[in-house]
Design an enzyme around this catalytic site. Structure first.
Site, PDB file in Angstrom:
ATOM      1  N   GLY A  15       0.800  -1.216   0.135  1.00 41.73           N
ATOM      2  CA  GLY A  15      -0.057   0.043   0.085  1.00 41.73           C
ATOM      3  C   GLY A  15       0.882   1.194  -0.013  1.00 41.73           C
ATOM      4  N   TYR A  16       0.406   2.380   0.479  1.00 39.14           N
ATOM      5  CA  TYR A  16       1.068   3.637   0.466  1.00 39.14           C
ATOM      6  C   TYR A  16       2.395   3.429   1.524  1.00 39.14           C
ATOM      7  N   ASN A  40       2.692  -9.022  -1.237  1.00 37.02           N
ATOM      8  CA  ASN A  40       1.271  -8.356  -1.377  1.00 37.02           C
ATOM      9  C   ASN A  40       0.310  -9.425  -1.682  1.00 37.02           C
ATOM     10  N   VAL A  84      -0.188 -12.747   3.945  1.00 37.90           N
ATOM     11  CA  VAL A  84       0.537 -12.905   5.134  1.00 37.90           C
ATOM     12  C   VAL A  84      -0.420 -13.406   6.314  1.00 37.90           C
ATOM     13  N   GLU A 173     -16.806  11.629   2.052  1.00 37.52           N
ATOM     14  CA  GLU A 173     -16.264  11.728   0.708  1.00 37.52           C
ATOM     15  C   GLU A 173     -17.145  10.351  -0.191  1.00 37.52           C
ATOM     16  N   ASP A 304      -1.605   2.318   8.761  1.00 40.78           N
ATOM     17  CA  ASP A 304      -2.543   2.097   9.609  1.00 40.78           C
ATOM     18  C   ASP A 304      -2.544   1.186  10.770  1.00 40.78           C
ATOM     19  N   ALA A 321      -3.166   8.120   4.569  1.00 40.28           N
ATOM     20  CA  ALA A 321      -1.824   7.952   3.300  1.00 40.28           C
ATOM     21  C   ALA A 321      -0.861   8.971   3.590  1.00 40.28           C
ATOM     22  N   LYS A 381      -7.337  18.868  -4.269  1.00 37.83           N
ATOM     23  CA  LYS A 381      -7.268  17.259  -3.913  1.00 37.83           C
ATOM     24  C   LYS A 381      -6.673  16.361  -5.124  1.00 37.83           C
TER      25      LYS A 381
HETATM   26  P1  FAD Z   1      -2.838   0.405   2.586  1.00 36.91           P
HETATM   27  O1  FAD Z   1      -2.493   1.745   1.583  1.00 36.91           O
HETATM   28  O2  FAD Z   1      -4.239   0.083   2.852  1.00 36.91           O
HETATM   29  O3  FAD Z   1      -1.987  -0.908   1.885  1.00 36.91           O
HETATM   30  C1  FAD Z   1      -2.117  -2.055   2.660  1.00 36.91           C
HETATM   31  C2  FAD Z   1      -1.791  -3.159   1.827  1.00 36.91           C
HETATM   32  O4  FAD Z   1      -1.358  -4.376   2.369  1.00 36.91           O
HETATM   33  C3  FAD Z   1      -2.743  -3.493   0.720  1.00 36.91           C
HETATM   34  O5  FAD Z   1      -2.206  -3.393  -0.641  1.00 36.91           O
HETATM   35  C4  FAD Z   1      -3.221  -4.748   0.956  1.00 36.91           C
HETATM   36  O6  FAD Z   1      -3.559  -5.581  -0.110  1.00 36.91           O
HETATM   37  C5  FAD Z   1      -2.111  -5.380   1.476  1.00 36.91           C
HETATM   38  N1  FAD Z   1      -2.455  -6.446   2.567  1.00 36.91           N
HETATM   39  C6  FAD Z   1      -3.324  -6.261   3.659  1.00 36.91           C
HETATM   40  N2  FAD Z   1      -3.384  -7.630   4.148  1.00 36.91           N
HETATM   41  C7  FAD Z   1      -2.456  -8.431   3.847  1.00 36.91           C
HETATM   42  C8  FAD Z   1      -2.121  -9.607   3.726  1.00 36.91           C
HETATM   43  N3  FAD Z   1      -2.579 -10.410   4.867  1.00 36.91           N
HETATM   44  N4  FAD Z   1      -1.119 -10.400   3.034  1.00 36.91           N
HETATM   45  C9  FAD Z   1      -0.643  -9.470   2.175  1.00 36.91           C
HETATM   46  N5  FAD Z   1      -1.034  -8.450   1.734  1.00 36.91           N
HETATM   47  C10 FAD Z   1      -1.974  -7.771   2.649  1.00 36.91           C
HETATM   48  N6  FAD Z   1      -5.867   9.193   3.603  1.00 36.91           N
HETATM   49  C11 FAD Z   1      -5.038  10.455   3.304  1.00 36.91           C
HETATM   50  O7  FAD Z   1      -4.010  10.812   3.762  1.00 36.91           O
HETATM   51  N7  FAD Z   1      -5.807  11.119   2.572  1.00 36.91           N
HETATM   52  C12 FAD Z   1      -7.055  10.843   1.661  1.00 36.91           C
HETATM   53  O8  FAD Z   1      -7.491  11.714   0.863  1.00 36.91           O
HETATM   54  C13 FAD Z   1      -7.619   9.624   2.157  1.00 36.91           C
HETATM   55  N8  FAD Z   1      -8.726   9.051   1.621  1.00 36.91           N
HETATM   56  C14 FAD Z   1      -9.207   8.159   1.988  1.00 36.91           C
HETATM   57  C15 FAD Z   1     -10.410   7.745   1.397  1.00 36.91           C
HETATM   58  C16 FAD Z   1     -10.996   6.196   1.858  1.00 36.91           C
HETATM   59  C17 FAD Z   1     -12.236   5.901   1.024  1.00 36.91           C
HETATM   60  C18 FAD Z   1     -10.404   5.584   2.692  1.00 36.91           C
HETATM   61  C19 FAD Z   1     -10.819   4.294   3.186  1.00 36.91           C
HETATM   62  C20 FAD Z   1      -9.255   5.878   3.507  1.00 36.91           C
HETATM   63  C21 FAD Z   1      -8.623   7.249   2.950  1.00 36.91           C
HETATM   64  N9  FAD Z   1      -7.377   7.772   3.612  1.00 36.91           N
HETATM   65  C22 FAD Z   1      -6.838   8.867   3.217  1.00 36.91           C
HETATM   66  C23 FAD Z   1      -6.637   6.923   4.492  1.00 36.91           C
HETATM   67  C24 FAD Z   1      -5.571   6.152   3.730  1.00 36.91           C
HETATM   68  O9  FAD Z   1      -6.071   5.346   2.894  1.00 36.91           O
HETATM   69  C25 FAD Z   1      -4.821   4.861   4.680  1.00 36.91           C
HETATM   70  O10 FAD Z   1      -4.475   5.848   5.850  1.00 36.91           O
HETATM   71  C26 FAD Z   1      -3.843   4.480   3.892  1.00 36.91           C
HETATM   72  O11 FAD Z   1      -4.289   3.802   2.856  1.00 36.91           O
HETATM   73  C27 FAD Z   1      -2.755   3.490   4.741  1.00 36.91           C
HETATM   74  O12 FAD Z   1      -1.766   3.136   4.315  1.00 36.91           O
HETATM   75  P2  FAD Z   1      -1.163   1.466   4.596  1.00 36.91           P
HETATM   76  O13 FAD Z   1       0.188   1.603   3.772  1.00 36.91           O
HETATM   77  O14 FAD Z   1      -1.108   1.554   5.839  1.00 36.91           O
HETATM   78  O15 FAD Z   1      -2.107   0.561   4.133  1.00 36.91           O
HETATM   79  P1  NAD Z   2     -13.056   8.342  11.464  1.00 31.50           P
HETATM   80  O1  NAD Z   2     -12.923   7.571  12.572  1.00 31.50           O
HETATM   81  O2  NAD Z   2     -12.223   9.587  10.879  1.00 31.50           O
HETATM   82  O3  NAD Z   2     -14.431   8.658  11.330  1.00 31.50           O
HETATM   83  C1  NAD Z   2     -15.498   7.894  12.030  1.00 31.50           C
HETATM   84  C2  NAD Z   2     -16.852   8.458  12.313  1.00 31.50           C
HETATM   85  O4  NAD Z   2     -17.844   7.401  12.647  1.00 31.50           O
HETATM   86  C3  NAD Z   2     -16.725   9.472  13.260  1.00 31.50           C
HETATM   87  O5  NAD Z   2     -17.308  10.614  13.067  1.00 31.50           O
HETATM   88  C4  NAD Z   2     -17.494   8.666  14.459  1.00 31.50           C
HETATM   89  O6  NAD Z   2     -18.105   9.525  15.453  1.00 31.50           O
HETATM   90  C5  NAD Z   2     -18.488   7.780  13.690  1.00 31.50           C
HETATM   91  N1  NAD Z   2     -19.026   6.822  14.464  1.00 31.50           N
HETATM   92  C6  NAD Z   2     -18.461   5.955  15.299  1.00 31.50           C
HETATM   93  N2  NAD Z   2     -19.143   4.937  15.704  1.00 31.50           N
HETATM   94  C7  NAD Z   2     -20.446   5.187  15.298  1.00 31.50           C
HETATM   95  C8  NAD Z   2     -21.778   4.728  15.435  1.00 31.50           C
HETATM   96  N3  NAD Z   2     -21.853   3.717  16.325  1.00 31.50           N
HETATM   97  N4  NAD Z   2     -22.816   5.285  14.538  1.00 31.50           N
HETATM   98  C9  NAD Z   2     -22.618   6.186  13.796  1.00 31.50           C
HETATM   99  N5  NAD Z   2     -21.590   7.111  13.885  1.00 31.50           N
HETATM  100  C10 NAD Z   2     -20.344   6.291  14.230  1.00 31.50           C
HETATM  101  O7  NAD Z   2     -12.888   7.105  10.254  1.00 31.50           O
HETATM  102  P2  NAD Z   2     -12.867   7.269   8.868  1.00 31.50           P
HETATM  103  O8  NAD Z   2     -13.826   8.468   8.156  1.00 31.50           O
HETATM  104  O9  NAD Z   2     -13.273   5.662   8.237  1.00 31.50           O
HETATM  105  O10 NAD Z   2     -11.346   7.609   8.052  1.00 31.50           O
HETATM  106  C11 NAD Z   2     -10.315   6.712   8.811  1.00 31.50           C
HETATM  107  C12 NAD Z   2      -9.222   7.375   8.450  1.00 31.50           C
HETATM  108  O11 NAD Z   2      -8.840   7.731   7.171  1.00 31.50           O
HETATM  109  C13 NAD Z   2      -8.839   8.640   9.312  1.00 31.50           C
HETATM  110  O12 NAD Z   2      -7.737   8.757   9.822  1.00 31.50           O
HETATM  111  C14 NAD Z   2      -9.401   9.639   8.331  1.00 31.50           C
HETATM  112  O13 NAD Z   2      -8.627  10.931   8.521  1.00 31.50           O
HETATM  113  C15 NAD Z   2      -8.663   9.122   7.076  1.00 31.50           C
HETATM  114  N6  NAD Z   2      -9.295   9.666   5.638  1.00 31.50           N
HETATM  115  C16 NAD Z   2      -8.539  10.908   5.210  1.00 31.50           C
HETATM  116  C17 NAD Z   2      -9.330  11.372   4.243  1.00 31.50           C
HETATM  117  C18 NAD Z   2      -8.826  12.649   3.776  1.00 31.50           C
HETATM  118  O14 NAD Z   2      -7.939  13.195   4.073  1.00 31.50           O
HETATM  119  N7  NAD Z   2      -9.775  13.285   2.313  1.00 31.50           N
HETATM  120  C19 NAD Z   2     -10.466  10.784   3.574  1.00 31.50           C
HETATM  121  C20 NAD Z   2     -10.797   9.292   4.104  1.00 31.50           C
HETATM  122  C21 NAD Z   2     -10.251   8.905   5.229  1.00 31.50           C
END
Ligand code: FAD
Ligand code: NAD
Length: 407
Positions: A15-16, A40, A84, A173, A304, A321, A381
């Site tokens: 991932g990232y 991966n 893994v 989002e 994460d 990320a 963005k």
């Molecule tokens: P990931 O990028 O999730 O990568 C994990 C990798 O591990 C994946 O390739 C997966 O396939 C692999 N993996 C998992 N389990 C196993 C296993 N058992 N064996 C082998 N491989 C495995 N953050 C921001 O900063 N800006 C944003 O705009 C933003 N937008 C988001 C939007 C959404 C919809 C979501 C869900 C999250 C967003 N986030 C954002 C949060 C961000 O995506 C995560 O914090 C980030 O992806 C974490 O990076 P990572 O490297 O820990 O894991």
């Molecule tokens: P989050 O923890 O940021 O938000 C979860 C929300 O769910 C909170 O507002 C919380 O009050 C609510 N919640 C919790 N339990 C609940 C319940 N039982 N019923 C109703 N509401 C409930 O989680 P996320 O939005 O999944 O984001 C995860 C991570 O990814 C965060 O660190 C976030 O900053 C990051 N992320 C960043 C972006 C961006 O930068 N554009 C976009 C998506 C995610």
């Protein structure tokens, strides 16, 4: 003649965090200095930060992923497609479903999982936006509900109700994308848009708790215009086969019948971390300043599945990320420092801002200390999205996968 064994670095997850570590290492190491293996589950990387778009169906899932082999130097990094299961820390080896891998230095970068807080029925009846497969499933499920509603004799309007649990960044989002996608689906399936309900249930007293109130108000107004109804200060208590049960308190409980429930209320660390015996809080390991797991000289945990405290407010940084990629840079540096007998550096996050999209043409955000909304924030963005591609794969990856639909 004595041949010295090369130190072996194993990176779990592309991932990232993992991919950033691998690409930084491949640039920095000499040809025969170390052995690097990147593991991966899939042979592709996906942009987790774009999954809300694939889930709503506003961006094809192939646009959010690319082959890992296209960004690694195979002369320096061996890619292993594998799943893994756990890390055996005593024997310094990784257990995969497909076999075992010994390591000298390990980077755990396997991302997070949806946090259900043990709420009944969520695992069985709600979807979560976590990877390409779950995104495809959500997109197809919503479309199936629209198609079935139109095809069936006794039209069940609840098929057209979509509930999103959680109004954090992921929930908001996704709602932004749904606001654009639903009118398209209505047109495609000859459905009156007034019959569709998009409901967001948030437990906290506000949407995007902790974010700038002026920007939050803008986001709520924009999403309401797109047909979203917010139920604030209302917690999801249970998911059922027919919908979701929500409540403001113990007594005030209400059932919302819905064809689709998407749970977007937070993340925890990957279960592998706890299974491997690392001490963790909600699956996240509070790492040392150099990103090693406490008590381990040879294991780094990032992304994460790691937890870094923001000393200014004495609370963990939210898992993003942005942080995962910066950690990847530090880990690449620190592993080489260990191997070369140099000083390890302390990880200091450099938070450039946060931008939250509200669909492809609207957003809110704070970047470099400046608040922004609308097309300016949306442009920002896309710059951020393209920058993260650039950091891993340079200009060629940006040209292949970048977002250029600026307006
Ligand atoms: P990931 O990028 O999730 O990568 C994990 C990798 O591990 C994946 O390739 C997966 O396939 C692999 N993996 C998992 N389990 C196993 C296993 N058992 N064996 C082998 N491989 C495995 N953050 C921001 O900063 N800006 C944003 O705009 C933003 N937008 C988001 C939007 C959404 C919809 C979501 C869900 C999250 C967003 N986030 C954002 C949060 C961000 O995506 C995560 O914090 C980030 O992806 C974490 O990076 P990572 O490297 O820990 O894991
Ligand atoms: P989050 O923890 O940021 O938000 C979860 C929300 O769910 C909170 O507002 C919380 O009050 C609510 N919640 C919790 N339990 C609940 C319940 N039982 N019923 C109703 N509401 C409930 O989680 P996320 O939005 O999944 O984001 C995860 C991570 O990814 C965060 O660190 C976030 O900053 C990051 N992320 C960043 C972006 C961006 O930068 N554009 C976009 C998506 C995610």
């Amino acid at each position: 003649m004595i041949t010295l064994r090369k130190p072996k670095i194993v990176i779990l997850g592309a991932g990232y965090g993992g991919l950033m570590t691998a690409t930084r290492l491949q640039k920095a190491v000499g040809m025969n200095e170390v052995e690097i293996q990147l593991v991966n589950k899939n042979d592709y990387h996906y942009e987790t930060t774009w999954l809300h778009e694939a889930s709503a169906g506003t961006l094809h899932h192939d646009r959010v992923r690319y082959d890992i082999s296209s960004v690694i130097d195979r002369n320096k990094v061996e890619f292993i497609q594998g799943t893994v299961v756990e890390v055996n820390r005593d024997e310094k080896k990784v257990i995969l479903e497909e076999g075992e891998l010994p390591y000298d230095y390990l980077v755990v970068a396997v991302g997070g999982e949806s946090e259900t807080f043990g709420i009944k029925g969520l695992k069985e009846y709600a979807f979560s936006i976590v990877n390409v497969n779950s995104a495809r499933q959500i997109r197809d499920h919503i479309e199936y509900q629209f198609a079935t509603y139109q095809a069936e004799e006794d039209k069940k309007e609840e098929r057209l109700t979509i509930v999103v649990g959680g109004a954090g960044f992921t929930g908001i989002e996704f709602l932004g994308e749904l606001g654009n996608r639903v009118p398209e689906l209505c047109k495609e399936y000859d459905i009156d848009p007034h019959k569709v309900k998009i409901i967001c249930v948030e437990a906290a007293p506000t949407v995007l708790p902790g974010f700038d109130p002026e920007l939050v108000n803008y986001a709520v107004a924009q999403l309401e215009k797109k047909g979203v109804t917010f139920m604030i200060g209302t917690a999801v208590k249970e998911a059922t086969e027919t919908g979701i049960i929500v409540g403001k308190g113990e007594d005030e409980v209400e059932e919302i019948k819905a064809g689709t429930v998407v749970w977007a209320a937070g993340v925890r660390g990957n279960a592998i971390v706890e299974k491997s015996g690392f001490e963790a809080m909600r699956g996240r390991v509070k790492v040392q300043p150099d990103l090693r797991a406490p008590g381990h000289d040879d294991v780094f945990i990032i992304g994460d599945s790691s937890l870094v405290i923001n000393e200014e407010i004495n609370r963990p940084y939210p898992p993003t990320a942005q942080i995962a990629m910066q950690q990847g840079v530090t880990v690449a540096h620190n592993i080489l420092a260990l191997i070369r007998g140099k000083e390890l550096e302390t990880f200091v996050p450099d938070i450039k801002g946060t931008v939250c999209s509200l669909g492809h043409d609207d957003a809110i955000g704070v970047a470099f200390g400046k608040k922004m909304t609308g097309s300016t924030a949306s442009f920002m963005k896309k710059v951020i999205d393209n920058r993260s591609l650039f950091m891993v794969g340079g200009p060629s990856l940006v040209l292949k996968k970048g977002k250029f639909n600026i307006f």
